[in-house]
Design a protein around this motif. Sequence first.
Motif, PDB file in Angstrom:
ATOM      1  N   ARG A   1      -6.698   8.398   9.945  1.00 24.31           N
ATOM      2  CA  ARG A   1      -7.641   7.331  10.284  1.00 24.31           C
ATOM      3  C   ARG A   1      -8.217   6.694   9.024  1.00 24.31           C
ATOM      4  NH1 ARG A   1     -12.452   9.213  13.969  1.00 24.31           N
ATOM      5  NH2 ARG A   1     -12.971  10.308  12.033  1.00 24.31           N
ATOM      6  N   GLU A   2      -8.527   7.514   8.018  1.00 21.85           N
ATOM      7  CA  GLU A   2      -9.093   6.993   6.775  1.00 21.85           C
ATOM      8  C   GLU A   2      -8.103   6.072   6.062  1.00 21.85           C
ATOM      9  OE1 GLU A   2     -12.401   6.951   3.998  1.00 21.85           O
ATOM     10  OE2 GLU A   2     -12.155   7.614   6.086  1.00 21.85           O
ATOM     11  N   ILE A   3      -6.849   6.489   5.974  1.00 15.92           N
ATOM     12  CA  ILE A   3      -5.850   5.665   5.296  1.00 15.92           C
ATOM     13  C   ILE A   3      -5.627   4.361   6.048  1.00 15.92           C
ATOM     14  CG2 ILE A   3      -3.399   5.503   4.667  1.00 15.92           C
ATOM     15  CD1 ILE A   3      -3.485   8.484   4.016  1.00 15.92           C
ATOM     16  N   LYS A   4      -5.564   4.418   7.363  1.00 15.76           N
ATOM     17  CA  LYS A   4      -5.350   3.185   8.132  1.00 15.76           C
ATOM     18  C   LYS A   4      -6.521   2.219   7.968  1.00 15.76           C
ATOM     19  CE  LYS A   4      -1.930   4.608  11.503  1.00 15.76           C
ATOM     20  NZ  LYS A   4      -1.507   4.599  12.914  1.00 15.76           N
ATOM     21  N   GLY A   5      -7.722   2.765   7.816  1.00 11.41           N
ATOM     22  CA  GLY A   5      -8.865   1.904   7.562  1.00 11.41           C
ATOM     23  C   GLY A   5      -8.813   1.261   6.189  1.00 11.41           C
ATOM     24  N   ILE A   6      -8.478   2.044   5.186  1.00  8.77           N
ATOM     25  CA  ILE A   6      -8.417   1.529   3.812  1.00  8.77           C
ATOM     26  C   ILE A   6      -7.335   0.465   3.674  1.00  8.77           C
ATOM     27  CG2 ILE A   6      -7.781   2.171   1.432  1.00  8.77           C
ATOM     28  CD1 ILE A   6      -9.051   4.945   2.055  1.00  8.77           C
ATOM     29  N   THR A   7      -6.205   0.668   4.336  1.00 10.89           N
ATOM     30  CA  THR A   7      -5.038  -0.190   4.152  1.00 10.89           C
ATOM     31  C   THR A   7      -4.919  -1.287   5.208  1.00 10.89           C
ATOM     32  OG1 THR A   7      -3.661   1.305   5.474  1.00 10.89           O
ATOM     33  CG2 THR A   7      -3.745   1.691   3.094  1.00 10.89           C
ATOM     34  N   ASP A   8      -5.923  -1.390   6.086  1.00 10.74           N
ATOM     35  CA  ASP A   8      -5.921  -2.406   7.141  1.00 10.74           C
ATOM     36  C   ASP A   8      -4.673  -2.311   8.016  1.00 10.74           C
ATOM     37  OD1 ASP A   8      -6.893  -4.531   8.653  1.00 10.74           O
ATOM     38  OD2 ASP A   8      -5.992  -6.055   7.346  1.00 10.74           O
ATOM     39  N   GLY A   9      -4.422  -1.095   8.504  1.00 10.51           N
ATOM     40  CA  GLY A   9      -3.344  -0.922   9.462  1.00 10.51           C
ATOM     41  C   GLY A   9      -2.321   0.129   9.114  1.00 10.51           C
ATOM     42  N   GLY A  10      -2.352   0.645   7.905  1.00  9.50           N
ATOM     43  CA  GLY A  10      -1.427   1.702   7.533  1.00  9.50           C
ATOM     44  C   GLY A  10      -0.672   1.393   6.252  1.00  9.50           C
ATOM     45  N   ALA A  11      -0.163   2.440   5.626  1.00 11.36           N
ATOM     46  CA  ALA A  11       0.589   2.291   4.380  1.00 11.36           C
ATOM     47  C   ALA A  11       1.960   1.692   4.646  1.00 11.36           C
ATOM     48  CB  ALA A  11       0.746   3.653   3.707  1.00 11.36           C
ATOM     49  N   HIS A  12       2.431   0.894   3.693  1.00  7.49           N
ATOM     50  CA  HIS A  12       3.812   0.411   3.745  1.00  7.49           C
ATOM     51  C   HIS A  12       4.787   1.542   3.401  1.00  7.49           C
ATOM     52  CE1 HIS A  12       1.443  -3.276   2.919  1.00  7.49           C
ATOM     53  NE2 HIS A  12       2.382  -3.907   3.603  1.00  7.49           N
ATOM     54  N   VAL A  13       4.405   2.349   2.418  1.00  8.24           N
ATOM     55  CA  VAL A  13       5.207   3.487   1.970  1.00  8.24           C
ATOM     56  C   VAL A  13       4.288   4.681   1.830  1.00  8.24           C
ATOM     57  CG1 VAL A  13       6.594   4.438   0.070  1.00  8.24           C
ATOM     58  CG2 VAL A  13       6.871   2.033   0.731  1.00  8.24           C
ATOM     59  N   SER A  14       4.727   5.826   2.305  1.00  4.58           N
ATOM     60  CA  SER A  14       3.926   7.040   2.173  1.00  4.58           C
ATOM     61  C   SER A  14       4.818   8.194   1.754  1.00  4.58           C
ATOM     62  CB  SER A  14       3.229   7.373   3.502  1.00  4.58           C
ATOM     63  OG  SER A  14       2.343   8.464   3.351  1.00  4.58           O
ATOM     64  N   MET A  15       4.317   9.007   0.825  1.00  4.42           N
ATOM     65  CA  MET A  15       5.085  10.125   0.278  1.00  4.42           C
ATOM     66  C   MET A  15       4.372  11.441   0.550  1.00  4.42           C
ATOM     67  SD  MET A  15       5.849  11.077  -3.740  1.00  4.42           S
ATOM     68  CE  MET A  15       6.875   9.640  -4.054  1.00  4.42           C
TER      69      MET A  15
ATOM     70  N   TRP B   1       0.859  -1.181   0.000  1.00  2.00           N
ATOM     71  CA  TRP B   1       0.000   0.000   0.000  1.00  2.00           C
ATOM     72  C   TRP B   1       0.897   1.233   0.000  1.00  2.00           C
ATOM     73  CZ3 TRP B   1      -4.864   0.732  -1.110  1.00  2.00           C
ATOM     74  CH2 TRP B   1      -5.797  -0.288  -0.915  1.00  2.00           C
ATOM     75  N   VAL B   2       0.669   2.121  -0.953  1.00  3.19           N
ATOM     76  CA  VAL B   2       1.404   3.382  -1.058  1.00  3.19           C
ATOM     77  C   VAL B   2       0.422   4.531  -0.906  1.00  3.19           C
ATOM     78  CG1 VAL B   2       2.757   4.869  -2.586  1.00  3.19           C
ATOM     79  CG2 VAL B   2       3.199   2.405  -2.540  1.00  3.19           C
ATOM     80  N   ALA B   3       0.698   5.434   0.022  1.00  7.27           N
ATOM     81  CA  ALA B   3      -0.113   6.638   0.194  1.00  7.27           C
ATOM     82  C   ALA B   3       0.635   7.827  -0.391  1.00  7.27           C
ATOM     83  CB  ALA B   3      -0.415   6.885   1.670  1.00  7.27           C
ATOM     84  N   VAL B   4      -0.070   8.650  -1.163  1.00  3.43           N
ATOM     85  CA  VAL B   4       0.524   9.829  -1.782  1.00  3.43           C
ATOM     86  C   VAL B   4      -0.247  11.057  -1.308  1.00  3.43           C
ATOM     87  CG1 VAL B   4       1.093  11.003  -3.931  1.00  3.43           C
ATOM     88  CG2 VAL B   4       1.238   8.502  -3.801  1.00  3.43           C
ATOM     89  N   HIS B   5       0.446  11.936  -0.599  1.00  3.44           N
ATOM     90  CA  HIS B   5      -0.178  13.123  -0.024  1.00  3.44           C
ATOM     91  C   HIS B   5       0.142  14.331  -0.904  1.00  3.44           C
ATOM     92  CE1 HIS B   5      -0.978  11.090   3.909  1.00  3.44           C
ATOM     93  NE2 HIS B   5      -0.006  10.319   3.444  1.00  3.44           N
ATOM     94  N   GLY B   6      -0.866  14.812  -1.638  1.00  5.02           N
ATOM     95  CA  GLY B   6      -0.698  15.925  -2.559  1.00  5.02           C
ATOM     96  C   GLY B   6      -0.646  15.429  -3.990  1.00  5.02           C
ATOM     97  N   CYS B   7      -1.674  15.770  -4.773  1.00  9.41           N
ATOM     98  CA  CYS B   7      -1.781  15.267  -6.155  1.00  9.41           C
ATOM     99  C   CYS B   7      -1.542  16.364  -7.169  1.00  9.41           C
ATOM    100  CB  CYS B   7      -3.144  14.604  -6.364  1.00  9.41           C
ATOM    101  SG  CYS B   7      -3.322  13.087  -5.428  1.00  9.41           S
TER     102      CYS B   7
END
Length: 354
Positions: A229-243, A174-180
């Motif tokens: 909280r939203e990302i942790k819910g979607i990813t079942d515990g948190g992103a592996h990598v986040s930018m 799971w990768v989270a990207v903050h700012g598109c």
Amino acid sequence: MRAAVLREYGEPLEIEEVPEPTLEPHGVVVDVEACGICRSDWHAWQGHGEWAGDDVPRGQILGHEPAGTVVEVGDRVETVREGDRVALPFNLGDGACPLCRTGHGNVCLNGRALGFGPEAPGAFAERVHLPWADHNAMALPEGVAARDVATVGCRVMTAYHALVHRTGFHPGNWVAVHGCGGVGLSAVHLADALGARVVAVDVRESALSRARDLGADAVVDGRETDVVREIKGITDGGAHVSMDALGRAETCRNSVRCLRIRGEHVQVGLTTDAEKGEVSLPVDTLAMAERSFHGSRGMPPSRYDELFGMLEAGAIDPGRLVGREVSLSAVPERLAGMTNYETEGVEVVTDFGG
């Protein structure tokens, strides 16, 4: 030749007639066919970076995401020829320092930053000089338009290096990207192509819609929810990598806090004068959960073949990031539009006569 020149911070760039580039023996001159307009140009225009010794001087020609055709070649250049179509990185290594020789030319000890200092005038101009061309020139794949790779010299390669070289990224993560914005959308597109599951975060519906189109599995509107909280819910515990692709204190902290145990944050976005390079972080949870914090800058030119291999194979299409083509004379207005996040996707200069 015509160029867009920074005369006063925060004031519209001046479109001026300036001298032709000076050819160095190790360099080439490139006729610019396309050049992306990047948020880093906006930072330079605003006069940011003094706190990191990285402010851009007045009189600078901005622009650091060009592609075009070589029209002059220095007498010490061995591998680049007149007529070659090339993309130019913004982080220009000399190819000879210890870091360049070990594959880290993006942080060359003697490097220049295209468009950010007087020793490397930028590419919001009809022509631009590329120093140490044997090390820095990147031959464009056959049949690829300059417009479609005008983002490669900064945003796409920055996102690729951050994900693939600076973290322990694996397909299926799971990768989270903050700012598109440009680099964030590039990260979404690349992470999807590399087999990740992607959560994209922004406060603009248009940006989130584009992120969906580029492969995001889920999007989070930062105006309407608790992002972490939203990302942790979607990813079942948190992103592996986040930018953090934006560089605000809020996005940086959200990126760190949304990680799972042993997750990795990578910082790409540079701060504004609101933060002046300083962001407080939850260091105790970083330590206790063995989370990692990485910085990332550009990409070593020696590794561009990885990215161009994906392009040639059709795995990525940088042209999908382009939101608008503009003329050189429109650059001052388009930079101003970035102040309130009014631009969408990547805007590219393709008309240097208008």
